[in-house]
Design an enzyme around this catalytic site. Structure first.
Site, PDB file in Angstrom:
ATOM      1  N   CYS A 133     -45.866 -18.666  41.313  1.00 26.78           N
ATOM      2  CA  CYS A 133     -45.356 -18.083  42.551  1.00 26.78           C
ATOM      3  C   CYS A 133     -46.443 -17.994  43.606  1.00 26.78           C
ATOM      4  O   CYS A 133     -46.178 -17.666  44.753  1.00 26.78           O
ATOM      5  CB  CYS A 133     -44.816 -16.679  42.321  1.00 26.78           C
ATOM      6  SG  CYS A 133     -43.690 -16.585  40.953  1.00 26.78           S
ATOM      7  N   ASP A 187     -49.115 -15.920  43.458  1.00 23.65           N
ATOM      8  CA  ASP A 187     -49.841 -14.654  43.438  1.00 23.65           C
ATOM      9  C   ASP A 187     -49.883 -14.090  42.028  1.00 23.65           C
ATOM     10  O   ASP A 187     -48.869 -14.056  41.338  1.00 23.65           O
ATOM     11  CB  ASP A 187     -49.152 -13.610  44.335  1.00 23.65           C
ATOM     12  CG  ASP A 187     -49.255 -13.971  45.799  1.00 23.65           C
ATOM     13  OD1 ASP A 187     -50.380 -13.930  46.324  1.00 23.65           O
ATOM     14  OD2 ASP A 187     -48.221 -14.311  46.393  1.00 23.65           O
ATOM     15  N   CYS A 209     -53.063 -14.997  48.232  1.00 24.38           N
ATOM     16  CA  CYS A 209     -53.407 -15.199  49.630  1.00 24.38           C
ATOM     17  C   CYS A 209     -54.198 -13.998  50.168  1.00 24.38           C
ATOM     18  O   CYS A 209     -54.486 -13.047  49.448  1.00 24.38           O
ATOM     19  CB  CYS A 209     -52.146 -15.424  50.446  1.00 24.38           C
ATOM     20  SG  CYS A 209     -51.025 -14.033  50.388  1.00 24.38           S
ATOM     21  N   CYS A 258     -46.429  -9.900  48.518  1.00 19.33           N
ATOM     22  CA  CYS A 258     -47.761 -10.014  47.903  1.00 19.33           C
ATOM     23  C   CYS A 258     -48.316  -8.644  47.520  1.00 19.33           C
ATOM     24  O   CYS A 258     -48.954  -8.501  46.491  1.00 19.33           O
ATOM     25  CB  CYS A 258     -48.761 -10.669  48.851  1.00 19.33           C
ATOM     26  SG  CYS A 258     -48.168 -12.151  49.644  1.00 19.33           S
TER      27      CYS A 258
END
Lengths: 211, 384
Positions: free
Chosen positions: A43, A45, A68, A115
């Site tokens: 995915c 993360d 990220c 996230c």
């Protein structure tokens, strides 16, 4: 709404460029009292949180994150929130919600919210791991259950909210992912309302600043 | 600052900038019969001729549009709409799985109107197999549209072969050559595509101007923008004269400088790629090693995420782009990298370096150092 929004707050940038409390030694050497993991590299993360506990407080927290800028920034932020003032009490740490982290960060672009959702989940997993390791497993099921909306498939309002945070914006997609309302279908109108409610809430503005 | 994102857009060529500045006071409408209009008409036609000479086609075959996306839309929507194919629901289009969004999403839109679309797969290097094109053809096929070179990985398709198949089957063929132009030779006498799209800002011209090549004798397309008779009634609206004149100049400069520029750019790209491979373990290059644009290298830095790399490199003053989901605004990583059949992780870790005529050897040396540091930092904090 602009889908590619680079308006990271100064706080996010600060934590992304100079992340705090990263685990710099090996896991074996660190000897955490509890370890929690969430997300998956597929995915994009994934994070791991390591905690040390004394007198019911998390006096140290280290982490590692694949992800990220906002994933890295929000885990770093979370690590400071938990370890400030001699460490947070476990019960209190269990209650940290994505919104709490988002607020501390000064808001996040909506497409980045999922996230930061990972950090608090990884933390809860680490606390549960600590409870199990220390013979206090009975404390694990004290999480307040979210209201069940779809009784056939056992889908809660919290799950629907999380799906929207992760990018679901309509009923059909939600149904594909959760199978919500696929049995008796009675809850469908309510589920549709909830999807609309959370889409409006999270994606109305370019920056979501938490509740 | 080091700019290595030339597939996204390019800086203006100094000669183009000069041309624009000199032109700014020529406000005449090229459709006007008086001197103001005639003067600008002449300049527009000169620009058209520059472009036609460069592509080896006739000036009448050049239609100015507002960009590559508009050129792509005109061909794709035009090929199935009112003019020759009124029965939209009974048509079929062949394309590839790695097209630009302006092709991909236009086709998705047509699919909702019951146009059938075949998305041909690509191999691990991003190549379409011409045999697959042949096999996908059926009697309803109204258009084949395959990009000449890919924007993300730079893979160059066997367009001459694919075009031959289309020609033999009498099916109109279009290629999106936005990334190919200026980087590899494109000769429209050698390759008989019916339609080809270009963009100004990828070749050191301004944004908002593009070209659709439409071969003489091909069936007329229904214009996307209808109205006046401009561009042979293929694109209504008073011409973007500044853009057209600038694009004509950009192409003129390509004609003069492309060969030497490309040599230098390819040398620098190869230097960057080998430098990164030498310094950093566990990386892989996405795309084809030879059949690839000379200015691009797309690399997956395993175990770390693209947007994080992008923003840290930005801090170092190096501008690149990524195929990671986090930068796309959706939950999915680049459809191009995914089509290569690599893992989603590898797609999330992919970075595109695209060089241009202004890059220097020093830029590349600095970039290698910055990327090495960045990857090292992010791998140390990675949970994988």
């Amino acid at each position: 709404m602009n889908d590619t929004n680079w308006n990271y707050s100064d706080k996010v940038k600060e934590h992304f460029f100079n992340p705090k409390n990263v685990l710099k030694i090996s896991e074996e050497k660190y000897k955490a009292d509890g370890v929690g993991e969430n997300g998956s590299p597929v995915c994009g993360d994934m994070m791991k949180i390591y905690i040390k506990v004394k007198d019911n407080r998390i006096y140290d927290l280290k982490w590692k994150t694949f992800g990220c800028a906002s994933a890295i920034g929000s885990t770093s932020m979370l690590s400071e929130m938990v370890t400030a003032n001699d460490g947070m009490e476990l019960e209190e740490a269990m209650k940290i919600k994505p919104d709490d982290i988002i607020k501390e960060l000064g808001g996040l672009p909506p497409n980045k919210i999922h996230c930061s959702v990972l950090g608090d989940k990884a933390l809860r997993a680490a606390i549960k791991d600590y409870y199990r390791n220390s013979g206090q497993a009975d404390k694990i099921n004290t999480d307040k259950e979210s209201r069940v909306v779809c009784h056939c498939l056992n889908v809660t309002e919290d799950e629907i909210k999380m799906e929207v945070l992760e990018g679901v914006k309509d009923f059909d997609t939600l149904q594909k992912r959760t199978k919500v309302s696929t049995a008796c279908g009675k809850c469908e109108p309510e589920v549709r309302e909830l999807v609309d409610k959370y889409v409006k809430k999270f994606y109305e503005k370019d920056i979501y600043s938490g509740e | 600052m080091i700019y290595l994102d030339n597939n996204a857009t390019t800086p203006l060529h100094p000669k183009v900038k000069e041309k624009i500045i000199d032109f700014l006071d020529d406000y005449g409408n090229p459709s006007s019969q008086h001197e103001f209009g005639r003067k600008v008409r002449q300049m527009v036609e000169d620009a058209r001729k520059n472009i036609a000479d460069f592509l080896n086609c006739d000036p009448d075959e050049i239609i100015f549009t507002a960009g590559g996306s508009e050129a792509n839309n005109t061909v794709i929507k035009g090929a199935v709409s009112c003019c020759a194919f009124c029965n939209v629901s009974n048509t079929h289009i062949i394309t590839s799985a790695i097209e630009h969004p302006s092709v991909m999403n236009t086709l998705k839109c047509l699919e909702q109107q019951n146009v059938e679309v075949t998305y041909l797969p690509v191999d691990e290097y991003g190549l379409v197999n011409p045999k697959d094109v042949q096999n996908a053809i059926k009697k309803e096929t109204a258009l084949i549209t395959i990009m000449y070179a890919n924007n993300e990985i730079g893979t160059i398709q066997p367009m001459e072969e694919i075009t031959k198949i289309a020609n033999e089957n009498n099916i109109p063929i279009h290629t999106d050559a936005v990334q190919a132009i200026g980087k590899i030779p494109v000769d429209l006498k050698k390759m008989s595509v019916d339609y080809l799209s270009l963009s100004g800002h990828k070749i050191y011209g301004p944004k908002g101007i593009g070209v659709l090549f439409r071969r003489k004798g091909t069936k007329s397309l229904c214009p996307l923008i209808s109205g006046g008779h401009q561009e042979n009634s293929m694109r209504a609206g008073t011409e973007n004269t500044i853009g057209i004149i600038a694009m004509g100049e950009a192409i003129k400069q390509l004609n003069l400088e492309m060969n030497s520029d490309v040599k230098k750019i390819k040398y620098l790209r190869d230097k960057l790629e080998s430098g990164l491979k030498k310094n950093i373990s566990n990386i892989s290059v996405n795309g084809h090693s030879e059949k690839r644009l000379p200015n691009v290298t797309n690399i997956s830095f395993n175990d770390i995420e693209g947007e994080a790399i992008l923003l840290r490199l930005d801090m170092h003053g190096v501008a690149i782009s990524t195929g990671s989901a986090c930068s796309s605004g959706s939950l999915d990583p680049s459809h191009v990298i995914i089509a290569l059949n690599v893992s989603a992780e590898q797609a999330h870790s992919s970075i595109r370096f695209s060089l241009g005529r202004e890059n220097t050897e020093e830029d590349i040396d600095k970039t290698i150092i910055a990327v090495t540091e960045t990857v090292d930092f992010l791998r140390k904090i990675s949970a994988i």
